[in-house]
Design a protein around this motif. Structure first.
Motif, short mmCIF file in Angstrom:
data_model
loop_
_atom_site.label_atom_id
_atom_site.label_comp_id
_atom_site.label_asym_id
_atom_site.label_seq_id
_atom_site.Cartn_x
_atom_site.Cartn_y
_atom_site.Cartn_z
N UNK A 368 25.55 17.41 -35.93
CA UNK A 368 26.48 18.45 -36.35
C UNK A 368 26.05 19.22 -37.58
N UNK A 369 24.76 19.41 -37.77
CA UNK A 369 24.30 20.13 -38.95
C UNK A 369 24.46 21.65 -38.80
N UNK A 370 24.61 22.12 -37.56
CA UNK A 370 24.72 23.56 -37.29
C UNK A 370 26.00 23.82 -36.49
N UNK A 371 26.72 24.88 -36.86
CA UNK A 371 28.02 25.18 -36.25
C UNK A 371 27.92 26.29 -35.21
N UNK A 372 28.50 26.03 -34.03
CA UNK A 372 28.63 27.06 -33.01
C UNK A 372 29.65 28.09 -33.49
N UNK A 373 29.36 29.35 -33.27
CA UNK A 373 30.15 30.50 -33.70
C UNK A 373 29.99 30.82 -35.18
N UNK A 374 29.16 30.07 -35.86
CA UNK A 374 28.85 30.40 -37.25
C UNK A 374 27.35 30.54 -37.44
N UNK A 375 26.61 29.48 -37.09
CA UNK A 375 25.16 29.53 -37.21
C UNK A 375 24.49 29.99 -35.91
N UNK A 392 20.97 18.00 -31.00
CA UNK A 392 22.15 17.35 -31.58
C UNK A 392 22.72 18.05 -32.79
N UNK A 393 21.98 19.00 -33.35
CA UNK A 393 22.48 19.71 -34.53
C UNK A 393 23.72 20.54 -34.23
N UNK A 394 23.94 20.95 -32.96
CA UNK A 394 25.06 21.84 -32.64
C UNK A 394 26.25 21.08 -32.04
N UNK A 395 26.22 19.75 -32.01
CA UNK A 395 27.33 19.00 -31.43
C UNK A 395 28.54 19.04 -32.35
N UNK A 396 29.72 19.43 -31.85
CA UNK A 396 30.92 19.50 -32.69
C UNK A 396 31.30 18.14 -33.25
N UNK A 397 31.88 18.15 -34.43
CA UNK A 397 32.20 16.88 -35.09
C UNK A 397 33.49 16.26 -34.61
N UNK A 398 34.37 17.01 -33.93
CA UNK A 398 35.66 16.44 -33.55
C UNK A 398 35.55 15.52 -32.35
#
Length: 422
Positions: A368-375, A392-398
């Motif tokens: 979760x190091x990178x955010x979808x819709x932001x990065x 795995x960097x784009x996997x949401x944290x919730x």
């Protein structure tokens, strides 16, 4: 842009040959696209042995005391994973503008996704399950990426799906694979990615390759560093998550067991605490006992049962200017671990376990190091045109899931969009 050597120009350059990189390479090469994979590790045959694991293992410090384990080899971390497979959180991704429904349907047809059949579950895992259910916990089987049709009770490692099989398929379709390639940065002009700069092995010489599409699939810890080196500075600005985990292991007098597929069952205590069957097959158990300083227990492997406690901790931490990751576990995190360990202890004791001991705390994977819709946008493209991220960097944290199956689906999803854009 003109290229001095047409052989160095590709339809797509993929950094990393793990779950996402391998899947994208397979999909694009099937469409006769000219694809290059740059893999940091080598391409040696995969073997489950101390020497084999030591050769490909790499650790990255993510807290003052915890390191995240990854594998440098063709196929990435699937070379040494447990093959547990949670279903992708379809609704979570739909809310982010990404529909993985079609991709999941395709993946189900391609990969051996199923619960382990009762006949292949060892007495250790059964004993643990019976105890947990007896105490009222919703202990259930989990999906696994295991080809049970080829299982012979001696090939636990070989029957697990590995991303390397996708790389091999892509190679048969014309993929170019360069091993021991360390990528330093993305080459870009006017905010458009056009290539990759990398080195080979320990040599200081720098090489360049150019492509129409650049896909970073180097992993959740490597990809942000490459992005930063390439001029995209706002990555990891929300931190990351690691799902810290710890195990309890005990010995049940009189228990005798065949080996097990570790992680094949478990239960959630609540949204923040999960208990997972940790009954490894013999090789991994022996490795664990050596690292835990319990070598005398190796001889009594069939009597041992074990549980892993995994907890959800808040997103946080940073990637420092020096390229180091850092975060701190909170008192609340430690309290969650304690609550999970208390329940695990009850389950083990109810199963008749004696001489129970606690393993060391480990990182459950920094994600979760990178955010979808932001990065990245809903096509997984960064602020640079033709530069994409899929790992795995784009996997949401919730949704704290075991990521492999979701990553295959995300790679299929990105591949569809890439193929349509050529």
């Amino acid at each position: 842009m003109k290229y001095s050597n047409i052989e160095e120009h590709f339809d797509a350059i993929i950094v990393g040959s793990g779950t996402c990189g391998a899947t994208i390479a397979k999909e694009l090469s099937k469409q006769n696209k000219k694809v290059l994979i740059l893999e940091r590790g080598d391409n040696s045959p995969l073997k489950e042995s101390l020497l084999g694991y030591a050769k490909i293992s790499n650790e990255v410090r993510v807290t003052d005391k915890l390191k995240d384990l990854r594998a440098f080899t063709t196929g990435g971390t699937t070379a040494m994973y447990l093959a547990v497979a949670d279903l992708p959180p379809i609704e979570t991704f739909k809310n982010l503008g990404i529909d993985l429904t079609e991709d999941l349907e395709q993946v189900r047809k391609e990969l051996p996704i199923a619960e382990i059949s009762d006949g292949l579950i060892g007495a250790q895992a059964k004993k643990l399950s019976e105890s947990a259910i007896q105490l009222g916990y919703d202990w259930k089987k989990k999906l696994m990426l295991v080809d049970q049709s080829k299982f012979n009770h001696n090939n636990y490692y070989e029957v697990k799906w590995k991303a390397k099989t996708y790389v091999e398929e892509a190679l048969s379709n014309g993929l170019k694979l360069v091993n021991q390639a360390t990528v330093s940065k993305v080459i870009h002009e006017n905010k458009k990615a056009i290539g990759i700069e990398y080195s080979i092995g320990k040599k200081k010489n720098t090489f360049k390759a150019y492509g129409e599409k650049i896909i970073l699939a180097a992993g959740s810890l490597a990809t942000p560093i490459i992005l930063r080196n390439s001029g995209i500075k706002n990555v990891v600005n929300h931190g990351f998550y690691i799902n810290p985990s710890i195990g309890l292991i005990g010995s049940v007098p009189g228990l005798s067991s065949a080996e097990n597929f570790c992680g094949c069952m478990g239960a959630k205590l609540d949204d923040d605490i999960e208990l997972i069957d940790a009954n490894f097959h013999r090789f991994l158990f022996n490795v664990g006992m050596l690292f835990s300083g319990k070598p005398l227990r190796i001889a009594s492997y069939p009597k041992h049962i074990a549980i892993t406690v995994k907890v959800k901790e808040p997103v946080g931490g940073e990637l420092t200017e020096k390229g180091k990751y850092h975060k701190e576990l909170t008192e609340d995190d430690h309290q969650k671990l304690k609550r999970g360990l208390d329940v695990a202890d009850k389950i083990l004791k109810n199963a008749g376990a004696k001489k129970i001991f606690k393993t060391g705390l480990i990182s459950g994977g920094a994600l979760g190091t990178i955010k979808i819709k932001e990065h990245v946008n809903t096509n997984l493209q960064t602020e640079y045109d033709n530069l994409f991220v899929c790992d795995g960097s784009i996997l949401p944290d919730n949704e704290r899931i075991t990521p492999t199956l979701t990553l295959v689906c995300l790679a299929k999803y990105l591949s569809r969009h890439l193929i349509a854009s050529f």
